[in-house]
Design an enzyme around this catalytic site. Structure first.
Site, mmCIF file in Angstrom:
data_model
loop_
_atom_site.group_PDB
_atom_site.id
_atom_site.type_symbol
_atom_site.label_atom_id
_atom_site.label_comp_id
_atom_site.label_asym_id
_atom_site.label_seq_id
_atom_site.Cartn_x
_atom_site.Cartn_y
_atom_site.Cartn_z
ATOM 1 C CB SER A 1 -0.913 -0.001 1.229
ATOM 2 O OG SER A 1 -1.830 1.085 1.201
ATOM 3 C CG LEU B 1 -1.091 1.024 8.826
ATOM 4 C CD1 LEU B 1 -2.353 0.272 8.429
ATOM 5 C CD2 LEU B 1 -0.201 0.138 9.702
ATOM 6 C CB THR C 1 -1.874 7.014 12.767
ATOM 7 O OG1 THR C 1 -2.530 8.264 12.453
ATOM 8 C CG2 THR C 1 -0.562 6.932 11.995
ATOM 9 N N GLY C 2 -5.220 5.713 12.756
ATOM 10 C CA GLY C 2 -6.441 5.794 13.558
ATOM 11 C C GLY C 2 -6.847 4.461 14.170
ATOM 12 C CG HIS D 1 0.037 4.894 -6.187
ATOM 13 N ND1 HIS D 1 -0.972 4.718 -7.117
ATOM 14 C CD2 HIS D 1 -0.455 5.777 -5.275
ATOM 15 C CE1 HIS D 1 -2.011 5.471 -6.786
ATOM 16 N NE2 HIS D 1 -1.733 6.112 -5.679
ATOM 17 C CE LYS E 1 -2.281 2.784 -3.504
ATOM 18 N NZ LYS E 1 -3.445 3.600 -3.763
ATOM 19 C CG ASP F 1 -3.123 -18.623 3.846
ATOM 20 O OD1 ASP F 1 -1.966 -18.320 4.228
ATOM 21 O OD2 ASP F 1 -3.988 -19.092 4.609
#
Length: 556
Positions: free
Chosen positions: A125, A128, A130-131, A220, A222, A227
């Site tokens: 990604s 990430l 921070t919420g 960039h 995503k 598995d």
């Protein structure tokens, strides 16, 4: 055709593509490329050159393929099989493909998949967040890792996370600090790689402040993998992408070959990235050139080789599998295969991973996208969407100069991710309005308003980040191909950032209906753009924004 898979650089770039396509159908795309290079510093408000109107005449009415159709292969998709000359082709059953529709569905699916993962979790990604929702995701990873240590036998569960260095390091609390507890507690099972663009170095790196340094280039991609199942999306790992930021998402369930490919791809980019340590420092992989302290050419060459090795080896594997499945003298019937324990149904859907890493001279996504736009025949319909409408010159020329009908969905200013931002960033939605108006004016000046139409997405309390396209062949009411992943079709996606998406080609009516429904639901929340759109008070662009936009449009 092995050389075609490494079509990457300079003068040979288009010669290789044209070699793949008999009849030279890529000539219109070549002219678009020349226009992009020659006109990069010119005023984009000027009308297109007269040769643009000849573009439809330069492309045959029916796309060619690189080789005669194979009588043993599944029928119905040969017009797109030329893509497998560039990348691996994965045949799957459409029953393994599910299109998601909402951020909440995306978030819940990721948490559920993490909880049941036994062997690997791979997440790539931009960053990430921070919420609390992001913390919930980290807690799921921690819980799954904890359970893996409690099994009777040593667990081989591995977690690999790839983020961008500059975006992931922004602020005192950031992606790195969110992941440090995992690294500290499970050092043998967790890897966090932070990609640092080789173009941000030296004095430039010292002078550009935090946040603005992200304009030079980013990781960039995503991809979210658990598995043998994979989610491809344009969504980041941040709270808005889990709640009220509309994106696209496709879930490939129990597709081991595809999961292996994306695991290897993320590993490859991870190997040329900085490795986060438990004390919040970073190190390069042993033997690897440093991305911004080492020699830039040597670093980019090593990165190109590392990534292309993944693409080429997967392509070779899939070609061998294809030959064994359809061309072996001991070809098994489906009944024989089932008796031998192979319960997988025959493929009716084909997945092609498209990689774009221009800093490493890898331009596969660009080749495929331009060729698809070039080859879309009269009567075909292309639904193209981007959260940031800032098409490259080549893409714009192809949209304006080829035969297909286009419905382009973009964000209205109010649902642009930068709407209401502080400082200079707050003017970015106005810059997009300016770019949109220039493009609309060109559509009108060429008399293409019926063939090329713009739609603006609007939804109260939401932002818009969806990108990709759906291709409907002439006479069809359902799409047979979609592109879905991280690219936005803009300069950044093509030239600056690391991007990945997949082309899904399907002859399954059920999956085609899923894709059609996805497209229809997004466009349902949009309104048509007309001249009156730009007369609204909210669409008035300040003079300084108009003046600055041509100078900065390649950075956002």
């Amino acid at each position: 055709m092995a050389a075609a898979a490494t079509a990457v650089a300079g003068p040979v770039f288009w010669r290789r593509l044209l070699g793949l396509l008999p009849g030279r159908p890529g000539l219109a795309a070549l002219l678009g490329r020349l226009s992009d290079r020659l006109g990069r510093n010119r005023d984009r408000r000027r009308r297109r050159p007269p040769w643009l109107l000849l573009a439809p005449l330069l492309s045959p009415a029916v796309p060619h393929v690189t080789s005669p159709p194979c009588c043993l292969c599944p029928e119905g998709v040969h017009r797109f099989q030329w893509i497998r000359n560039l990348v691996p082709e994965f045949g799957v059953s459409s029953s393994h493909v599910r299109v998601l529709s909402s951020p909440a569905e995306f978030f819940e699916l990721m948490k559920g998949q993490i909880k049941v993962a036994k062997r690997r979790v791979v997440m790539a990604s931009l960053y990430l967040g921070t919420g609390p929702l992001e913390q919930e995701l980290v807690d799921c990873l921690e819980s799954t890792l904890e359970k893996s240590l409690q099994t009777k036998f040593p667990s081989d569960l591995r977690v690999s996370i790839l983020l961008d260095f500059t975006r992931g390091s922004r602020g005192r609390k950031n992606s790195r600090t969110m992941l440090l507890p995992l690294l500290q507690r499970f050092p043998e099972q967790v890897r966090v790689s932070l990609f640092h663009t080789p173009n941000l170095r030296g004095l430039l790196r010292l002078l550009i402040p935090e946040r603005f340094n992200e304009t030079i280039g980013l990781q960039h991609i995503k991809v979210y993998l658990f598995d043998n199942s994979v989610i491809l999306s344009g969504a980041n790992l941040s709270d808005s992408y889990f709640t009220n930021r509309q994106d696209r998402y496709v879930f490939l369930q129990d597709c081991p070959e595809i999961a292996d490919f994306f695991t290897e791809l993320v590993d490859a980019v991870g190997d040329v990235s900085l490795q986060l340590q438990g004390d919040d420092t970073v190190q390069v992989v042993e033997g690897m050139v440093h991305p911004y302290k080492g020699d830039q050419a040597a670093y980019c060459k090593a990165a190109n080789q590392r990534v292309m090795d993944v693409i080429n080896s997967a392509r070779t594997r899939q070609q061998m599998l294809h030959a064994q499945t359809f061309h072996s003298n001991a070809l098994l019937t489906q009944e024989d295969a089932a008796a031998a324990g192979d319960q997988r149904p025959a493929p009716d859907t084909w997945i092609y991973p498209l990689i774009q890493m221009k800093p490493f001279e890898i331009q596969i996504d660009e080749i495929v996208t331009e060729t698809l736009l070039t080859e879309a025949e009269r009567g075909a319909k292309v639904y193209l969407t981007t959260g940031y409408f800032n098409l490259t010159q080549a893409y714009m020329d192809l949209v304006l100069g080829t035969r297909a009908e286009y419905q382009i969905l973009l964000a209205s200013p109010e649902v642009n991710g930068f709407f209401g931002a502080k400082g200079v960033a707050g003017a970015i939605p106005a810059a997009y309005v300016h770019i949109e108006r220039q493009f609309y004016s060109e559509v009108c000046s060429l008399g293409q308003q019926e063939r090329v139409q713009l739609q603006e997405y609007w939804r109260r309390g939401w932002t818009f980040h969806a990108k990709g396209l759906w291709l409907y062949l002439a006479g069809s009411s359902l799409p047979c191909l979609t592109l879905i992943g991280s690219p936005n079709f803009g300069y950044r996606s093509v030239h600056r950032d690391l991007e990945a998406q997949i082309a899904i080609v399907t002859e399954s009516r059920a999956l085609q209906q899923q894709l059609h429904q996805e497209q229809a639901q997004l466009y349902l929340r949009s309104g048509a753009v007309s001249s009156a759109t730009f007369e609204q008070p909210s669409r008035q662009v300040k003079l300084w924004v108009k003046m600055v936009t041509p100078l900065i449009k390649n950075f956002f």
